[in-house]
Design a protein around this motif. Structure first.
Motif, PDB file in Angstrom:
ATOM      1  N   TYR A 535       0.782  -1.180   0.123  1.00  0.00           N
ATOM      2  CA  TYR A 535       0.037  -0.069  -0.022  1.00  0.00           C
ATOM      3  C   TYR A 535       0.980   1.248  -0.028  1.00  0.00           C
ATOM      4  CZ  TYR A 535      -3.667  -3.127   1.326  1.00  0.00           C
ATOM      5  OH  TYR A 535      -4.695  -4.328   1.358  1.00  0.00           O
ATOM      6  N   LEU A 537       0.551   5.236   1.171  1.00  0.00           N
ATOM      7  CA  LEU A 537       0.137   6.327   1.861  1.00  0.00           C
ATOM      8  C   LEU A 537       0.176   7.424   1.501  1.00  0.00           C
ATOM      9  CD1 LEU A 537       0.580   4.766   5.551  1.00  0.00           C
ATOM     10  CD2 LEU A 537      -1.268   4.330   3.742  1.00  0.00           C
ATOM     11  N   ILE A 563      -3.774   5.205  -0.781  1.00  0.00           N
ATOM     12  CA  ILE A 563      -4.702   5.706   0.330  1.00  0.00           C
ATOM     13  C   ILE A 563      -4.525   6.891   0.515  1.00  0.00           C
ATOM     14  CG2 ILE A 563      -5.161   5.085   2.775  1.00  0.00           C
ATOM     15  CD1 ILE A 563      -5.404   2.501   0.791  1.00  0.00           C
ATOM     16  N   SER A 565      -4.712  10.673   2.265  1.00  0.00           N
ATOM     17  CA  SER A 565      -4.460  11.275   3.511  1.00  0.00           C
ATOM     18  C   SER A 565      -5.783  11.734   4.052  1.00  0.00           C
ATOM     19  CB  SER A 565      -3.510  12.350   3.471  1.00  0.00           C
ATOM     20  OG  SER A 565      -3.326  13.073   4.644  1.00  0.00           O
ATOM     21  N   LYS A 567      -6.299   8.720   5.959  1.00  0.00           N
ATOM     22  CA  LYS A 567      -6.424   7.544   6.076  1.00  0.00           C
ATOM     23  C   LYS A 567      -5.412   6.515   6.155  1.00  0.00           C
ATOM     24  CE  LYS A 567     -11.182   7.841   3.850  1.00  0.00           C
ATOM     25  NZ  LYS A 567     -11.910   7.563   2.787  1.00  0.00           N
ATOM     26  N   VAL A 568      -5.625   5.342   6.819  1.00  0.00           N
ATOM     27  CA  VAL A 568      -4.690   4.361   7.008  1.00  0.00           C
ATOM     28  C   VAL A 568      -5.634   2.927   6.963  1.00  0.00           C
ATOM     29  CG1 VAL A 568      -3.160   3.045   8.574  1.00  0.00           C
ATOM     30  CG2 VAL A 568      -2.969   5.477   8.491  1.00  0.00           C
ATOM     31  N   PRO A 569      -5.374   1.978   6.076  1.00  0.00           N
ATOM     32  CA  PRO A 569      -6.269   0.771   5.913  1.00  0.00           C
ATOM     33  C   PRO A 569      -6.140   0.150   7.499  1.00  0.00           C
ATOM     34  CG  PRO A 569      -4.043   0.642   4.573  1.00  0.00           C
ATOM     35  CD  PRO A 569      -4.247   2.005   5.031  1.00  0.00           C
ATOM     36  N   GLU A 570      -7.544  -0.498   7.501  1.00  0.00           N
ATOM     37  CA  GLU A 570      -7.717  -0.932   8.841  1.00  0.00           C
ATOM     38  C   GLU A 570      -8.000  -2.475   8.590  1.00  0.00           C
ATOM     39  OE1 GLU A 570      -9.749   1.151  11.855  1.00  0.00           O
ATOM     40  OE2 GLU A 570      -9.226   3.014  11.191  1.00  0.00           O
ATOM     41  N   ARG A 588       0.846   9.282  10.795  1.00  0.00           N
ATOM     42  CA  ARG A 588       0.311   7.957  10.131  1.00  0.00           C
ATOM     43  C   ARG A 588       1.171   6.818  10.373  1.00  0.00           C
ATOM     44  NH1 ARG A 588      -0.989   9.670   3.991  1.00  0.00           N
ATOM     45  NH2 ARG A 588      -2.648   8.103   3.788  1.00  0.00           N
ATOM     46  N   LYS A 591       0.227   5.499  13.688  1.00  0.00           N
ATOM     47  CA  LYS A 591      -1.174   4.808  13.438  1.00  0.00           C
ATOM     48  C   LYS A 591      -0.889   3.670  12.981  1.00  0.00           C
ATOM     49  CE  LYS A 591      -5.775   4.810  13.101  1.00  0.00           C
ATOM     50  NZ  LYS A 591      -6.646   5.032  14.435  1.00  0.00           N
TER      51      LYS A 591
END
Length: 619
Positions: A535, A537, A563, A565, A567-570, A588, A591
């Motif tokens: 991914y 970011l 992804i 900004s 956001k961070v994939p969860e 991030r 995070k």
């Protein structure tokens, strides 16, 4: 840079140099332009092929969709062009008086081959590394190229404000023939290869005006000139109009000398083909009325000046036959506004309000363009270092001397030079007419069509000195020619250092390193990490993820794995995982550590610290 002024000593040197060149031109004037006699009038057209040409053009207009090439329409278009040329083709009844043949034709051919090899070095040396990374324009063009390779044979491409088709079809042809991948480097290979044609076109221009003695220096100086090859290396559509402008000018010069129908037909075909290239070429057709006005003043044409008007219509008709599909798009295409979008957004207030009086802005643009060759340079940092002059010291000095000598030619009634001097102003109009965005002028790429004329003037004093020294006794001849050779070597060194060292470093500093990011992802893929588990970011005004995806041969990756900004994939359960992010994005990174504890992070150092990026790996 805008506040710099010439010191009194420098100003005196400039004025003194120009006066000395004027004195030299007066004491030892250059040879006049020997035109010989005109070709005899050509025969009347073949009426049946001419009628069939119009019929085939009608079929093409009927069968060809306004926005996409179709086989039936292309066949009719090709037939219309071929029939048009056949209808007007006429072999001369007697050979025109040729210009004096240069001594040592084989030597001239060998020298030209050596020059082309030198040009190939400057066009392809370190091509993968300089310029090293693509910009968003490349992503847009690769998307258009994908559409073409997948079967959409567009007449015009609509991304990135709209682009003519020549660049895409030329690159696609190389991809199909040589099996090249659709990567950034492939775009650069295509444009660098096409850029070599500029050297041949400039040689033909010089040979037409002064034999091989002028053609070879002109070809050499343009071969290693940083301005021409800087347009050919980035992989965008900048070099195409430069080469075709050179061929169009050569053919118009040939027509001015001979008045033959073949030159008129070929000039029209070159202009029609050029209109399929980058938009600055659209000023080149304006050279035709300039040339025809000059032809009407030619004493050899007394009693036959209507023939000049007819030849002008022939040039226009030939260009129109080649331009036919693009002309239909321009007139009736559903998206025909794209044909003019690049011009309109820069020359009018459609995109941005014009800040000031348009005429004054245009005059200021002309002044800044005049300073671009020796002093001001351009702001287009993606091709040369910002504010680096278009010409090196040697070529810049020769250009000033060339202007003096060209005026001397005009004074000697060598009228073809009189046509070329205003051509520089005309051919730089795509840059100087940028009224809404005057900060974009001077522009290396938009002024590109002026390259052939500029380097012809650069070569003129070089050829003048070489001819003069070659007629001296042994010692001054050897010393003079050695000095010219030393100047040429210094010019080569200056251009190479300006591009491969200064520009290479500045570009590497200013551009985001998408190719290096793609290489890191490839390394993890080789260790067993699927791309689907990698991914990016993203951050505002950072790297274009599409360029990474294209290099990975997975164009869809950027749609799902870029992804935005902040956001961070969860909740990702697959392992291992790889995250690329900006090294300064500590928020991030924290995070990631919170969502995926136990991972390891490292910074990928680049040549400049502010281009560093980081990787977080979860096993």
């Amino acid at each position: 840079m805008g506040k710099q002024v010439l010191s009194p000593g420098t100003m005196a040197s400039l004025a003194g140099g120009l006066l000395l060149w004027a004195l030299v031109a007066w004491l030892s004037p250059p040879p006049s332009d020997e035109l010989g006699t005109l070709d005899p009038p050509a025969r009347a057209p073949r009426w049946i092929p001419l009628g069939l040409s119009f019929a085939a053009a009608g079929v093409c207009w009927w069968q060809m969709p306004a926005e996409e090439f179709r086989l039936s329409g292309v066949l009719a278009w090709g037939a219309a062009i071929a029939l048009w040329l056949w209808a007007w083709w006429s072999s001369p009844k007697a050979a025109a008086v040729p210009q004096p043949a240069p001594a040592g034709r084989w030597a001239a051919g060998g020298a030209l081959a050596a020059i082309l090899l030198a040009a190939a070095f400057f066009h392809f040396h370190e091509l993968a590394g300089v310029p090293g990374n693509p910009v968003s324009d490349h992503a847009e063009e690769i998307l258009d190229m994908r559409d073409l390779l997948e079967g959409r044979h567009a007449i015009y491409f609509f991304r990135n404000l709209g682009l003519p088709p020549a660049h895409f079809y030329w690159t696609a042809t190389l991809i199909e023939i040589f099996g090249l991948p659709l990567h950034y480097l492939t775009l650069k290979i295509a444009t660098a290869a096409f850029g070599l044609l500029t050297i041949l076109g400039v040689y033909l221009m010089g040979r037409e005006l002064g034999g091989a003695g002028l053609g070879l220096p002109a070809a050499a100086l343009v071969a290693w000139g940083k301005w021409p090859f800087s347009l050919a290396r980035p992989g965008l559509d900048y070099p195409y109009p430069v080469a075709l402008t050179a061929f169009a000018i050569w053919l118009l010069l040939r027509y001015l000398r001979r008045g033959d129908r073949l030159s008129a037909l070929a000039a029209g075909a070159a202009i029609g083909a050029g209109l399929y290239t980058y938009t600055p070429f659209r000023v080149v057709p304006l050279l035709v009325p300039l040339a025809l006005i000059l032809a009407l003043c030619d004493r050899r044409r007394r009693g036959g000046r209507w023939r000049v008007v007819a030849d002008g219509l022939l040039i226009a008709g030939t260009a129109a036959s080649v331009f036919l599909p693009l002309g239909k798009f321009m007139l009736v295409g559903e998206h025909r506004e794209f044909f003019w979008s690049r011009v309109v957004t820069r020359a009018t207030s459609v995109e941005q309000a014009i800040a000031g009086e348009p005429l004054q802005i245009f005059l200021d643009n002309l002044g800044n363009m005049a300073k671009a060759f020796h002093w001001r340079g351009a702001s287009t940092w993606t091709m040369l270092q910002e504010n680096d002059p278009f010409l090196d010291v040697v070529s810049g000095g020769l250009l000033l001397a060339g202007l003096v000598l060209a005026l001397a030619y005009v004074a000697l009634r060598s009228w073809r030079w009189a046509w070329l001097l205003p051509a520089i102003i005309l051919l730089t109009l795509p840059s100087t007419l940028v009224i809404a965005f005057p900060n974009e002028n001077p522009s290396l790429n938009r002024a590109g069509p002026a390259i052939p004329v500029v380097f012809l003037l650069v070569a003129l004093p070089f050829a003048y000195l070489a001819r003069g020294f070659s007629r001296e006794r042994l010692v001054p001849r050897v010393a003079g020619l050695a000095a010219l050779a030393a100047g040429a070597v210094f010019s080569v060194q200056q251009n190479a250092h300006a591009y491969f060292v200064r520009f290479g470093a500045s570009y590497d500093h200013l551009i985001e390193h998408s190719m290096e990011m793609a290489e890191v992802i490839k390394q993890y893929r080789a260790r067993g990490v699927p791309i689907s588990q990698t991914y990016l970011l993203a951050a505002d005004f950072w790297v274009d993820a599409r360029n990474i995806a294209f290099e990975l041969d997975d164009p869809g990756w950027s749609d799902t794995h870029n992804i935005v900004s902040p956001k961070v994939p969860e909740g990702l359960e697959a392992r291992p995982l790889v995250f690329l992010y900006r090294s300064t994005d500590t928020e991030r990174f924290e995070k990631l550590r919170e969502l995926y504890p136990g991972g390891t992070g490292r910074t990928i150092s680049q040549t400049h610290p502010d281009r560093n990026f980081a990787v977080y790996v979860v096993k």
